[in-house]
Design a protein around this motif. Sequence first.
Motif, PDB file in Angstrom:
ATOM      1  N   THR A   1     -10.270   0.044   6.185  1.00  7.86           N
ATOM      2  CA  THR A   1     -10.853  -1.079   5.461  1.00  7.86           C
ATOM      3  C   THR A   1     -11.677  -1.895   6.444  1.00  7.86           C
ATOM      4  O   THR A   1     -11.173  -2.343   7.479  1.00  7.86           O
ATOM      5  CB  THR A   1      -9.755  -1.953   4.843  1.00  7.86           C
ATOM      6  OG1 THR A   1      -8.874  -1.128   4.067  1.00  7.86           O
ATOM      7  CG2 THR A   1     -10.352  -3.021   3.940  1.00  7.86           C
TER       8      THR A   1
ATOM      9  N   THR B   1       0.829  -1.209   0.000  1.00 10.34           N
ATOM     10  CA  THR B   1       0.000   0.000   0.000  1.00 10.34           C
ATOM     11  C   THR B   1       0.860   1.255   0.000  1.00 10.34           C
ATOM     12  O   THR B   1       0.546   2.237  -0.693  1.00 10.34           O
ATOM     13  CB  THR B   1      -0.956   0.004   1.197  1.00 10.34           C
ATOM     14  OG1 THR B   1      -1.767  -1.179   1.175  1.00 10.34           O
ATOM     15  CG2 THR B   1      -1.866   1.224   1.164  1.00 10.34           C
TER      16      THR B   1
ATOM     17  N   ARG C   1     -16.703   1.726  -1.773  1.00  8.68           N
ATOM     18  CA  ARG C   1     -16.866   0.296  -2.039  1.00  8.68           C
ATOM     19  C   ARG C   1     -16.141  -0.073  -3.333  1.00  8.68           C
ATOM     20  O   ARG C   1     -16.214   0.664  -4.326  1.00  8.68           O
ATOM     21  CB  ARG C   1     -18.352  -0.075  -2.172  1.00  8.68           C
ATOM     22  CG  ARG C   1     -19.183   0.306  -0.970  1.00  8.68           C
ATOM     23  CD  ARG C   1     -20.667   0.028  -1.223  1.00  8.68           C
ATOM     24  NE  ARG C   1     -21.131   0.570  -2.506  1.00  8.68           N
ATOM     25  CZ  ARG C   1     -21.424   1.843  -2.731  1.00  8.68           C
ATOM     26  NH1 ARG C   1     -21.274   2.741  -1.758  1.00  8.68           N
ATOM     27  NH2 ARG C   1     -21.851   2.242  -3.921  1.00  8.68           N
TER      28      ARG C   1
ATOM     29  N   SER D   1      -7.448  -4.752  -2.799  1.00  8.64           N
ATOM     30  CA  SER D   1      -7.721  -4.080  -1.526  1.00  8.64           C
ATOM     31  C   SER D   1      -6.650  -3.053  -1.200  1.00  8.64           C
ATOM     32  O   SER D   1      -6.950  -1.930  -0.779  1.00  8.64           O
ATOM     33  CB  SER D   1      -7.808  -5.119  -0.398  1.00  8.64           C
ATOM     34  OG  SER D   1      -8.846  -6.044  -0.623  1.00  8.64           O
ATOM     35  N   ASN D   2      -5.377  -3.433  -1.393  1.00 10.27           N
ATOM     36  CA  ASN D   2      -4.277  -2.516  -1.115  1.00 10.27           C
ATOM     37  C   ASN D   2      -4.335  -1.286  -2.015  1.00 10.27           C
ATOM     38  O   ASN D   2      -4.144  -0.149  -1.565  1.00 10.27           O
ATOM     39  CB  ASN D   2      -2.936  -3.220  -1.292  1.00 10.27           C
ATOM     40  CG  ASN D   2      -2.725  -4.356  -0.325  1.00 10.27           C
ATOM     41  OD1 ASN D   2      -3.284  -4.367   0.773  1.00 10.27           O
ATOM     42  ND2 ASN D   2      -1.921  -5.337  -0.717  1.00 10.27           N
TER      43      ASN D   2
ATOM     44  N   THR E   1     -13.831  -3.709   0.479  1.00 18.20           N
ATOM     45  CA  THR E   1     -13.220  -4.227  -0.750  1.00 18.20           C
ATOM     46  C   THR E   1     -13.651  -5.651  -1.070  1.00 18.20           C
ATOM     47  O   THR E   1     -13.321  -6.167  -2.132  1.00 18.20           O
ATOM     48  CB  THR E   1     -11.681  -4.198  -0.640  1.00 18.20           C
ATOM     49  OG1 THR E   1     -11.238  -5.210   0.250  1.00 18.20           O
ATOM     50  CG2 THR E   1     -11.189  -2.844  -0.152  1.00 18.20           C
TER      51      THR E   1
ATOM     52  N   LEU F   1      -7.227   1.039  -1.037  1.00 14.52           N
ATOM     53  CA  LEU F   1      -6.923   1.815   0.162  1.00 14.52           C
ATOM     54  C   LEU F   1      -6.050   3.014  -0.182  1.00 14.52           C
ATOM     55  O   LEU F   1      -6.285   4.132   0.299  1.00 14.52           O
ATOM     56  CB  LEU F   1      -6.246   0.920   1.200  1.00 14.52           C
ATOM     57  CG  LEU F   1      -5.806   1.606   2.497  1.00 14.52           C
ATOM     58  CD1 LEU F   1      -6.981   2.266   3.201  1.00 14.52           C
ATOM     59  CD2 LEU F   1      -5.123   0.598   3.421  1.00 14.52           C
TER      60      LEU F   1
ATOM     61  N   SER G   1     -14.830   4.823   5.637  1.00 16.85           N
ATOM     62  CA  SER G   1     -14.755   3.362   5.634  1.00 16.85           C
ATOM     63  C   SER G   1     -14.652   2.883   4.194  1.00 16.85           C
ATOM     64  O   SER G   1     -15.168   3.508   3.262  1.00 16.85           O
ATOM     65  CB  SER G   1     -15.976   2.755   6.324  1.00 16.85           C
ATOM     66  OG  SER G   1     -17.174   3.207   5.714  1.00 16.85           O
ATOM     67  N   LEU G   2     -13.972   1.741   4.024  1.00 18.09           N
ATOM     68  CA  LEU G   2     -13.733   1.161   2.696  1.00 18.09           C
ATOM     69  C   LEU G   2     -14.039  -0.319   2.735  1.00 18.09           C
ATOM     70  O   LEU G   2     -13.479  -1.046   3.559  1.00 18.09           O
ATOM     71  CB  LEU G   2     -12.276   1.380   2.280  1.00 18.09           C
ATOM     72  CG  LEU G   2     -11.765   0.591   1.069  1.00 18.09           C
ATOM     73  CD1 LEU G   2     -12.483   1.035  -0.203  1.00 18.09           C
ATOM     74  CD2 LEU G   2     -10.249   0.747   0.925  1.00 18.09           C
TER      75      LEU G   2
ATOM     76  N   ASP H   1     -13.387  -4.810   5.935  1.00 20.02           N
ATOM     77  CA  ASP H   1     -13.683  -6.171   5.493  1.00 20.02           C
ATOM     78  C   ASP H   1     -13.681  -7.166   6.637  1.00 20.02           C
ATOM     79  O   ASP H   1     -14.226  -8.265   6.516  1.00 20.02           O
ATOM     80  CB  ASP H   1     -12.663  -6.623   4.438  1.00 20.02           C
ATOM     81  CG  ASP H   1     -12.758  -5.809   3.161  1.00 20.02           C
ATOM     82  OD1 ASP H   1     -13.832  -5.230   2.910  1.00 20.02           O
ATOM     83  OD2 ASP H   1     -11.759  -5.735   2.420  1.00 20.02           O
TER      84      ASP H   1
ATOM     85  N   THR I   1      -5.383  -1.648   6.908  1.00 23.87           N
ATOM     86  CA  THR I   1      -5.580  -2.719   5.927  1.00 23.87           C
ATOM     87  C   THR I   1      -6.455  -3.844   6.477  1.00 23.87           C
ATOM     88  O   THR I   1      -7.516  -4.147   5.943  1.00 23.87           O
ATOM     89  CB  THR I   1      -4.227  -3.300   5.479  1.00 23.87           C
ATOM     90  OG1 THR I   1      -3.517  -3.809   6.624  1.00 23.87           O
ATOM     91  CG2 THR I   1      -3.387  -2.245   4.776  1.00 23.87           C
ATOM     92  N   ASN I   2      -6.012  -4.493   7.547  1.00 22.92           N
ATOM     93  CA  ASN I   2      -6.711  -5.653   8.110  1.00 22.92           C
ATOM     94  C   ASN I   2      -6.025  -6.030   9.409  1.00 22.92           C
ATOM     95  O   ASN I   2      -4.974  -5.475   9.752  1.00 22.92           O
ATOM     96  CB  ASN I   2      -6.677  -6.850   7.126  1.00 22.92           C
ATOM     97  CG  ASN I   2      -5.262  -7.125   6.626  1.00 22.92           C
ATOM     98  OD1 ASN I   2      -4.350  -7.422   7.387  1.00 22.92           O
ATOM     99  ND2 ASN I   2      -5.062  -6.982   5.316  1.00 22.92           N
TER     100      ASN I   2
END
Length: 549
Positions: A255, A138, A289, A325-326, A280, A329, A277-278, A257, A220-221
């Motif tokens: 993110t 990212t 989204r 996803s990366n 993916t 972001l 908020s994102l 997710d 990211t997560n």
Amino acid sequence: MGTDQQEAERPFRPAHQEPVALAEIAAAAGMIVDDVAGVAVTGVCLDSRAVLPGDLYVALPGARVHGARFSAQAAANGAAAILTDDAGAVLAAEAGLPVLRTTAVRPVIGAVAARVYGTRAEAPALFGVTGTNGKTTTTYFLRSLLRALGHQTGLIGTIEIVAGTTPIPSVLTTPEAPQLHALMARMRESGITAAAMEVSSHSLDFERVAGLMYLVAGFTNLTQDHLDLHGTMEDYFASKAGLFNAATSRHAVVTVDDEWGARLAAERRAAGAPTLSLATAGGTDADWRVENVRPDGLGHAFDLHGPDGATLRAGTGLPGLFNVSNAALAVVMLAASGVEIPTLQEALEAGDPLTVEVPGRMQVIATRPAAVVDFAHNADALERAIDAVRPASGDGRVIVVFGATGDRDATKRPIMGAVAARHGDVVVVTDDDPHGEEASGIRAAVIAGARDAVRAEGLAAEVVESAPRADAIAEAVRLARPQDTILIAGRGHETVQEIAGVDHALDDRVELRRALADAGYDVLVPERIESGTTPDQFRGPSPEGVKSS
């Protein structure tokens, strides 16, 4: 002549630094001191051996010895004053320098360094990325996008630290606070307007990023990792959440997710801090989204839908849905920073900025058999990496080579073995960095997890043990057919393997190229992305038979 430590410290420093009165520094950190009239400093340093003339030497208490015991060495190197705690003040007195005293040193270092170096969020604008997986990629995406938008950029991360085009040597994922603030001053001095930074949980826990203000923080997560340091996932989450305090980041993109991301976004919003908020992975309500993901060469194209009908079209040439996803972001972080949507779309269409080579992250070494090196070193990342390189042809197998790190969270070893057996076809278990542990015992735990999964779930995966690691890589090449894919996971860009306290040269990319060449296969020429390089110069051919989704 300076010491080696001093020479390692100099690249972080600006060329010119105005002296700052010690009384002002004390006020910035909430300390009151006497008899410092006329005393000023031009730098801050935590290592007595690396102190440069005019520095404030910060003497921290250590596990075995207090840093104040080295005050005389700091004074000999030209320190102007010492900052320490009550116990250290007694030890530092003999150095004959002014002493700033506080009850706890580490919490004030960031404020002190910010005052000395005049650090501020606008120059350069800081984009910080944290999470378990995806931080490095990212930040590379961010830097590439920022360049496309006309910025002079900096990068601070696991692989490298770069100020413009100048590499800065460092042995830490995130340098200590004084180095970071000095680096920001150096970047500002050299005209750098924006920088992307990986922010690890270690750096947050040890307050290495204290005193910095991020224009945008990205998440990211969160998956199981580093529990040897944090103990529980709850504590791990709390560490990451430290980047998203309103006093640390002006804007945030989270993110959502996973449950941790959803919780983080809710908590920051509850505090009244600007947050986007994102989503993916679909199925989640969010401000932005990812939709309409579709294969595009080795990677994917996708659309981003945001507030008030905003739409962005983007794509990345890197394999794997996790890289969608990366990339998403990185794009939304720039939108959060205030870049207008039409301007951002224009940058996305100019030169394919989200297709960049990230050393050791889904790095393609050969195309037939497809051969990829990736940093995946926990269960979630390993699963995603294996699935990302799964051959599209029905008769192509994934041969995965990996191990687990010694002196780290032992509970994830059998979990990683099970994941490899579920998602791979041939599992070659080898050594990562054993550190001080017996390597065979680490391998045994991974193998047990893999074979237990094979038995319990009726899996067809073949589980093989091979060490040392170079032999395991050669074994994977020997087992591979042209239609197969080889994935070497866990070490990525790393070039040194530590065994029983001894560093051994080992680069998975070099070993894989050598093994493939010895077996008569063609390999891609290793390349690095340099400033001004166009995507067509580094993308290379797509691996034949590698599924894009």
